[in-house]
Each structure stands twice: as structure tokens, then as C-alpha cells.
Design an enzyme around this catalytic site. Sequence first.
Site, PDB file in Angstrom:
ATOM      1  N   SER A 190       2.130   4.605   9.121  1.00 35.82           N
ATOM      2  CA  SER A 190       2.582   3.345   9.150  1.00 35.82           C
ATOM      3  C   SER A 190       0.693   2.460   8.544  1.00 35.82           C
ATOM      4  O   SER A 190       0.828   2.856   7.472  1.00 35.82           O
ATOM      5  CB  SER A 190       2.509   2.611  10.854  1.00 35.82           C
ATOM      6  OG  SER A 190       3.852   1.187  10.091  1.00 35.82           O
ATOM      7  N   ASP A 289      14.065   3.286   7.337  1.00 38.19           N
ATOM      8  CA  ASP A 289      12.908   2.493   7.290  1.00 38.19           C
ATOM      9  C   ASP A 289      12.792   1.399   6.085  1.00 38.19           C
ATOM     10  O   ASP A 289      13.408   2.053   5.026  1.00 38.19           O
ATOM     11  CB  ASP A 289      11.602   3.178   6.929  1.00 38.19           C
ATOM     12  CG  ASP A 289      10.182   2.513   7.479  1.00 38.19           C
ATOM     13  OD1 ASP A 289      10.173   1.752   7.718  1.00 38.19           O
ATOM     14  OD2 ASP A 289       9.077   3.549   7.099  1.00 38.19           O
ATOM     15  N   HIS A 321      11.793   4.430  11.133  1.00 41.04           N
ATOM     16  CA  HIS A 321      10.095   4.365  10.788  1.00 41.04           C
ATOM     17  C   HIS A 321       9.749   5.611  12.030  1.00 41.04           C
ATOM     18  O   HIS A 321       9.539   4.804  12.898  1.00 41.04           O
ATOM     19  CB  HIS A 321      10.036   2.596  10.900  1.00 41.04           C
ATOM     20  CG  HIS A 321       8.207   1.922  10.822  1.00 41.04           C
ATOM     21  ND1 HIS A 321       7.657   2.622   9.636  1.00 41.04           N
ATOM     22  CD2 HIS A 321       7.516   1.492  11.758  1.00 41.04           C
ATOM     23  CE1 HIS A 321       6.560   2.699   9.240  1.00 41.04           C
ATOM     24  NE2 HIS A 321       6.273   2.090  10.662  1.00 41.04           N
TER      25      HIS A 321
END
Length: 351
Positions: A190, A289, A321
Site C-alpha cells: 500500500s 481493490d 486490498h
Amino acid sequence: MLHSLSSTMSNLFFFIIFHLLVPPAFAANSSNILYEIEPFIRVYKNGSVERLTGTETTPPSLDPKSRVLSKDIIIDPSLNISARLYLPKTAAAATCKLPLLVYFHGGAFFTSSPFTPTYHNYLNSVVAKANVVAVSVNYSLAPEHPLPAAYEDSWLALKWVFSHSGEGGGSEEWLRNDVDFERVYLSGDSAGGNIAHNVAVRVGLEKMGRDDPGVMIRGLFLNCPHFWGKVRIGNEASDPKMVAAEDSIWVHAYPNSTGFDDPLLNPDYDPNLWRLGCKKVVVYVGEKDILRDRGLEYTKALRKSKWEGVVKGVDVKGAPHVFNLQFPKSKDAHKMLNHFALFLNDKEKFN
């Protein structure tokens, strides 16, 4: 352990002061909230910051299952840059030095640390599976330390790591004695994936490794990296709420950026993308995601650039995600861990 104790005392001090100065009803009153980005952070008009996730910590230890040993170190006390180091059980008996993983955690630039159980457990599993040494970097968080602070902290951490290469280099024995500095890998998930990418670009720009014999970044492994842009692509337009959240993350994490097409956020607009300082890249994305298409676009941008390397995108069907961190015991998480271990040992096939 010293870092964990210091962090605990600091958090306790903040808790006491906050509740002495701020009436209990304050937090519940939405009119006192300056902005909120769920599920990460809530910022109040008086300047108080409430992190909604990623605040729990766990101390370094000898993991009873994997026998991976970890410890906390201070990299730069003046800037409060620290890290958690991991050493596999095989290190003492190893006949050759081991690859090194430098890892950058996620959390939208606002939350989490190497000391949270999620990241501690994940690094334990990676180190055990791949038989590598690891450095999990603790960088400064927004909004108290807006970007580019996290990028600068992470760059300084990498320079500190490389200061241990060569004879007599550095003071950290795990790095000095057990690491092969010609087999260094960067990774992150991320926001940490975004940071890892930008650190790798800076490696190329500043020719780190090219002018330093015995030092080399071999590869970059990104997990659902946080890239974004001004114009919607792929499935982004189908979820206005998530688009607004992604916009808000960048605006508040980096108030002085050039916008959503800032090269730090949108690699398509980075004229230095081709200078990425490694020759191998793997990018994982999840089908469900909101960041999926940006991750895939990143692989295309690398291929179209003058970068002389190989890149592979892995699109995991039905996955959200950072699925491997959310569901570490899932089949997809195990597949990714096995893939990561192969990558860290130069056994990746790009055909």
C-alpha cells in the site's frame, strides 16, 4: 525493547494529557472534527490526532514457531527514525551471507509501524520462509509529519543500511556479519509500496550501488501499491466513495504536493521512472481493490519507459486490498509468500 517501552510511555503520556485538557464529550461531537479518513485517522480542530487503526504494538522477540529473532534499533535519534530487524534461525550456521529485505509498511501514510502485530508477524513469516535478514523501517507519519517526511526518512534508513557494507562498516552486527549487500531487495504494501518504489527511483538517480562496489538493489516487490492520479482509469469511477477517500488521503498526507499527478503518486508522470534502481519488479494487485488498475498501469509504464529491466504483474482474482495481511492464512496469502521467497532468492521466472 527500548523503542517499545519509549513508545508505550509516550502513548500513555499523550492519553493522560489529552483527557485532562479535552472534555470527554469532545471526541463524540462531530462539529469538533476537522477531517476524518476511515478507517485510518480522525483529526480535530484543536490539532489532536486520533488514529483509528494500527496503534497496537508487540515487542521484538524470538518467535517460538519460526525461531526468527527480532530486535529494535534506533537509526537516527534526532529524527526519530528506527527499525525492527529480523534474523532467521539459520544465520548462525550459514556458510554464506544472506539476502537482505528492506521493508516499508502500509497505512495510508497515517498509521501503523513495524511494531504492530500484523507487520511483526508478516516479517517473521517472510524471513523464515525466504531465509533472509530483514529491516522493517519505522518512518514518520502524517499529518504531524506531512510528506515528503516519510520518503526522506526511508531514504536515510536505506543509506544507513548500506553504511554497513564493506570492511568495518556500520555498528549493527546483524547487517555487518550476516548480509550479502549485493542481494538487497526493497518491498512494501500500500503506502509502503509507494515509498519502496520512490526509494528505488532515488537509488537509480543517485547511482547508489553503481559507484559502491559490493552494493546492489536486486529487486522490488510491491503489494497493492498506493498509486493514484487525477483522471479515473479502469474500475475507479465505479466507486465514488473510495475515490473521495483516496483523494483525501493524498491531500492531507501531502498538502504541498503538486496534485494527484504528482510523480510521487502517479509514476506515469515521472520523467525519471526509467531510472528505477533495480532490474526486477513484481507487482501484486487484488481484483476488488480500488488501487488495482493503478498497479497494473505501473507495470505498463515501466515496460514503455527506457528502463532496462523485467516486470511482472500478478492480479489475484476476487482479492481485496493487501489480502495477504488481512487474511494471512488464506490460500492466496500462502501463494504470495511462496512467490516472495522465490523472488528474494533469485528464483523468480519472468518468462
